[in-house]
Design a protein around this motif. Structure first.
Motif, PDB file in Angstrom:
ATOM      1  N   LEU A  29     -29.976 -37.111  89.525  1.00 40.04           N
ATOM      2  CA  LEU A  29     -28.707 -36.692  88.928  1.00 40.04           C
ATOM      3  C   LEU A  29     -28.800 -36.669  87.403  1.00 40.04           C
ATOM      4  O   LEU A  29     -28.192 -35.811  86.760  1.00 40.04           O
ATOM      5  N   LYS A  30     -29.583 -37.576  86.822  1.00 40.67           N
ATOM      6  CA  LYS A  30     -29.806 -37.515  85.371  1.00 40.67           C
ATOM      7  C   LYS A  30     -30.559 -36.249  85.001  1.00 40.67           C
ATOM      8  O   LYS A  30     -30.237 -35.581  84.021  1.00 40.67           O
ATOM      9  N   VAL A  31     -31.567 -35.901  85.793  1.00 44.16           N
ATOM     10  CA  VAL A  31     -32.319 -34.666  85.564  1.00 44.16           C
ATOM     11  C   VAL A  31     -31.384 -33.465  85.698  1.00 44.16           C
ATOM     12  O   VAL A  31     -31.439 -32.523  84.900  1.00 44.16           O
ATOM     13  N   ALA A  32     -30.483 -33.504  86.680  1.00 42.40           N
ATOM     14  CA  ALA A  32     -29.525 -32.408  86.899  1.00 42.40           C
ATOM     15  C   ALA A  32     -28.630 -32.207  85.682  1.00 42.40           C
ATOM     16  O   ALA A  32     -28.211 -31.085  85.394  1.00 42.40           O
ATOM     17  N   GLY A  33     -28.353 -33.251  84.947  1.00 43.93           N
ATOM     18  CA  GLY A  33     -27.505 -33.153  83.777  1.00 43.93           C
ATOM     19  C   GLY A  33     -28.243 -32.774  82.507  1.00 43.93           C
ATOM     20  O   GLY A  33     -27.629 -32.623  81.453  1.00 43.93           O
ATOM     21  N   ARG A  34     -29.569 -32.599  82.609  1.00 44.88           N
ATOM     22  CA  ARG A  34     -30.349 -32.299  81.416  1.00 44.88           C
ATOM     23  C   ARG A  34     -31.183 -31.032  81.555  1.00 44.88           C
ATOM     24  O   ARG A  34     -32.137 -30.839  80.816  1.00 44.88           O
ATOM     25  N   CYS A  35     -30.826 -30.153  82.475  1.00 42.78           N
ATOM     26  CA  CYS A  35     -31.606 -28.924  82.613  1.00 42.78           C
ATOM     27  C   CYS A  35     -31.440 -28.085  81.342  1.00 42.78           C
ATOM     28  O   CYS A  35     -30.468 -28.246  80.610  1.00 42.78           O
ATOM     29  N   PRO A  36     -32.401 -27.204  81.043  1.00 43.02           N
ATOM     30  CA  PRO A  36     -32.338 -26.434  79.789  1.00 43.02           C
ATOM     31  C   PRO A  36     -31.058 -25.629  79.587  1.00 43.02           C
ATOM     32  O   PRO A  36     -30.538 -25.576  78.473  1.00 43.02           O
ATOM     33  N   VAL A  37     -30.524 -25.027  80.631  1.00 42.84           N
ATOM     34  CA  VAL A  37     -29.293 -24.234  80.456  1.00 42.84           C
ATOM     35  C   VAL A  37     -28.119 -25.154  80.133  1.00 42.84           C
ATOM     36  O   VAL A  37     -27.303 -24.839  79.267  1.00 42.84           O
ATOM     37  N   GLN A  38     -28.038 -26.301  80.776  1.00 42.93           N
ATOM     38  CA  GLN A  38     -26.936 -27.224  80.465  1.00 42.93           C
ATOM     39  C   GLN A  38     -27.051 -27.718  79.025  1.00 42.93           C
ATOM     40  O   GLN A  38     -26.050 -27.838  78.322  1.00 42.93           O
ATOM     41  N   ARG A  39     -28.264 -27.977  78.569  1.00 38.96           N
ATOM     42  CA  ARG A  39     -28.433 -28.410  77.179  1.00 38.96           C
ATOM     43  C   ARG A  39     -28.008 -27.305  76.216  1.00 38.96           C
ATOM     44  O   ARG A  39     -27.426 -27.575  75.167  1.00 38.96           O
ATOM     45  N   LEU A  40     -28.280 -26.034  76.571  1.00 42.43           N
ATOM     46  CA  LEU A  40     -27.815 -24.923  75.734  1.00 42.43           C
ATOM     47  C   LEU A  40     -26.299 -24.845  75.697  1.00 42.43           C
ATOM     48  O   LEU A  40     -25.696 -24.673  74.639  1.00 42.43           O
TER      49      LEU A  40
ATOM     50  N   LEU B  89     -21.872 -15.306  86.040  1.00 46.94           N
ATOM     51  CA  LEU B  89     -23.310 -15.252  85.770  1.00 46.94           C
ATOM     52  C   LEU B  89     -23.755 -16.486  84.983  1.00 46.94           C
ATOM     53  O   LEU B  89     -24.845 -17.015  85.210  1.00 46.94           O
ATOM     54  N   LEU B  90     -22.905 -16.954  84.068  1.00 41.01           N
ATOM     55  CA  LEU B  90     -23.213 -18.184  83.342  1.00 41.01           C
ATOM     56  C   LEU B  90     -23.285 -19.360  84.313  1.00 41.01           C
ATOM     57  O   LEU B  90     -24.220 -20.175  84.252  1.00 41.01           O
ATOM     58  N   LEU B  91     -22.325 -19.454  85.225  1.00 39.77           N
ATOM     59  CA  LEU B  91     -22.351 -20.514  86.233  1.00 39.77           C
ATOM     60  C   LEU B  91     -23.600 -20.409  87.104  1.00 39.77           C
ATOM     61  O   LEU B  91     -24.218 -21.423  87.446  1.00 39.77           O
ATOM     62  N   ALA B  92     -23.985 -19.178  87.458  1.00 38.62           N
ATOM     63  CA  ALA B  92     -25.192 -18.973  88.267  1.00 38.62           C
ATOM     64  C   ALA B  92     -26.428 -19.448  87.518  1.00 38.62           C
ATOM     65  O   ALA B  92     -27.320 -20.077  88.098  1.00 38.62           O
ATOM     66  N   ALA B  93     -26.492 -19.166  86.212  1.00 39.67           N
ATOM     67  CA  ALA B  93     -27.628 -19.618  85.412  1.00 39.67           C
ATOM     68  C   ALA B  93     -27.678 -21.141  85.373  1.00 39.67           C
ATOM     69  O   ALA B  93     -28.747 -21.745  85.538  1.00 39.67           O
ATOM     70  N   LEU B  94     -26.539 -21.775  85.178  1.00 44.20           N
ATOM     71  CA  LEU B  94     -26.483 -23.235  85.125  1.00 44.20           C
ATOM     72  C   LEU B  94     -26.868 -23.856  86.462  1.00 44.20           C
ATOM     73  O   LEU B  94     -27.685 -24.781  86.517  1.00 44.20           O
ATOM     74  N   ALA B  95     -26.297 -23.347  87.547  1.00 47.66           N
ATOM     75  CA  ALA B  95     -26.586 -23.911  88.868  1.00 47.66           C
ATOM     76  C   ALA B  95     -28.041 -23.679  89.259  1.00 47.66           C
ATOM     77  O   ALA B  95     -28.696 -24.577  89.815  1.00 47.66           O
ATOM     78  N   SER B  96     -28.579 -22.503  88.963  1.00 45.07           N
ATOM     79  CA  SER B  96     -29.981 -22.210  89.274  1.00 45.07           C
ATOM     80  C   SER B  96     -30.918 -23.121  88.505  1.00 45.07           C
ATOM     81  O   SER B  96     -31.874 -23.673  89.046  1.00 45.07           O
ATOM     82  N   CYS B  97     -30.647 -23.272  87.217  1.00 42.15           N
ATOM     83  CA  CYS B  97     -31.473 -24.117  86.364  1.00 42.15           C
ATOM     84  C   CYS B  97     -31.431 -25.574  86.843  1.00 42.15           C
ATOM     85  O   CYS B  97     -32.458 -26.251  86.912  1.00 42.15           O
TER      86      CYS B  97
END
Length: 141
Positions: free
Chosen positions: A102-113, A44-52
């Motif tokens: 790709l920079k945006v992909a690395g800075r989504c809110p879930v990844q920052r969390l 579920l954590l991976l799903a949240a990250l990938a979705s975000c």
């Protein structure tokens, strides 16, 4: 980030019902620990990250008016516990646009969390069950 509360209730064995607003889903563990009725909490954590990630990339490309036809994000845990995220971009994109997405992909809110200095505060609530004590037997006369 959303302000809604995520509520988790026990089900059979390790299965859990997850409620977010009007939405319900199931979390579980594979057999033999659970019955595999839903993704594991880690999945579920991976799903949240990938979705975000997917949402952030799509929103950014739309704001820029770029020709992004599809974005697909796959995430898994690597052999040393790291998260491996594959981002597939389809569309008429130049190298500069791909680099920016790709920079945006690395800075989504879930990844920052997940990668930031996050504090989790546990607030305990303990509910005890009141046990009735049987009335003492009458004394013999």
């Amino acid at each position: 980030m959303t302000g809604r509360t995520v509520s988790v209730r026990e089900g059979g064995r390790l299965a859990r019902t997850v409620t977010v607003g009007p939405h319900q889903l199931t979390a579980d563990e594979p057999e033999p620990l659970g019955a595999d009725t839903g993704p594991t909490p880690g999945e579920l954590l991976l799903a949240a990250l990938a979705s975000c990630t997917s949402m952030a990339v799509r929103a950014y490309a739309a704001r820029q008016g770029w020709a992004l036809d599809h974005v697909v994000v796959d995430a898994r845990f690597g052999p040393r516990g790291q998260i491996v995220k594959h981002v597939r971009l389809t569309g008429e994109l130049d190298p500069t646009q791909v680099e920016r997405l790709l920079k945006v992909a690395g800075r989504c809110p879930v990844q920052r969390l997940v990668t930031g200095d996050v504090t989790v505060t546990t607030v305990p609530t303990v509910v005890t069950t009141v046990r009735r004590i049987a009335a003492p037997a009458p004394l013999p006369e």
